[in-house]
Design a protein around this motif. Structure first.
Motif, mmCIF file in Angstrom:
data_model
loop_
_atom_site.group_PDB
_atom_site.id
_atom_site.type_symbol
_atom_site.label_atom_id
_atom_site.label_comp_id
_atom_site.label_asym_id
_atom_site.label_seq_id
_atom_site.Cartn_x
_atom_site.Cartn_y
_atom_site.Cartn_z
ATOM 1 N N UNK A 1 3.165 -30.267 -1.005
ATOM 2 C CA UNK A 1 2.825 -30.676 0.326
ATOM 3 C C UNK A 1 4.266 -30.390 1.238
ATOM 4 N N UNK A 2 5.274 -30.968 0.645
ATOM 5 C CA UNK A 2 6.528 -30.693 1.442
ATOM 6 C C UNK A 2 6.985 -29.230 1.558
ATOM 7 N N UNK A 3 6.180 -28.215 0.911
ATOM 8 C CA UNK A 3 6.945 -26.897 0.993
ATOM 9 C C UNK A 3 7.917 -27.039 0.050
ATOM 10 N N UNK A 4 7.875 -27.442 -1.279
ATOM 11 C CA UNK A 4 9.196 -27.385 -2.374
ATOM 12 C C UNK A 4 8.032 -26.772 -3.416
ATOM 13 N N UNK A 5 8.729 -25.713 -4.020
ATOM 14 C CA UNK A 5 8.084 -25.028 -4.716
ATOM 15 C C UNK A 5 8.466 -25.513 -6.057
#
Length: 174
Positions: A57-61
């Protein structure tokens, strides 16, 4: 220092998205056994899935970097759609570096989280990414990890880390 973690935290599940964003982290690489999942149980699988969703959701993979074989790692991670690199050969840094380059990220945008100095932290430090040491999820280890734990105690002693490393619910400088 090769075995010294940059950060410590009690468990990967207490990583806070806002803190990661503040540090500029765009990918969290994680060990599997005793970091994301107890090596002998699958009870944290749902918690692992929630962490993956929170990071996404926070664009952290989230990417698992494991020394285990692809069958073992895939069996656990494929149902949750979590990317992984198996047979990574940690403490060699090549899997971390290759995955970071595939994602097009700079070294300071990647954080490697693990429960072992000799494999996870050393690999992260050799790859030049942020290193985070967590407490193992369970007190027991597979036979091959027990060997590492023996040497890890010696490293903790010589680095004078035994009294300095604290595991709290937030990231601490290691």
């Amino acid at each position: 220092m090769l075995f010294r973690p940059k950060y410590t935290i009690d468990t990967i599940y207490h990583l806070k998205v806002d803190e990661l964003k503040k540090l500029g982290i765009k990918a969290v690489f994680s060990d599997l056994d005793n970091t994301l999942l107890a090596w002998n149980k699958f009870e944290t699988a749902e918690e692992m899935n929630k962490l993956n969703q929170r990071l996404a959701k926070a664009n952290i993979k989230l990417v698992v970097i494991s020394n285990n074989n692809a069958v073992r790692v895939g069996k656990v991670l494929n149902p949750y759609g979590i990317a992984f690199v198996a047979k990574s050969r940690k403490p060699l840094p090549f899997a971390i570096t290759k995955e970071r380059e595939i994602l097009g990220l700079k070294k300071n945008q990647v954080m490697m989280v693990g429960d072992q100095l000799i494999t996870d932290i050393q690999a992260a430090n050799l790859a030049g990414v942020e290193s985070v040491l967590v407490q193992p999820l369970v007190k027991t280890d597979k036979w091959n990890t027990r060997i590492n734990r023996f040497f890890e105690k010696i490293i903790f002693f010589f680095l004078n880390l035994s009294h300095r490393v604290t595991f709290k619910e937030t990231l601490n400088n290691g």
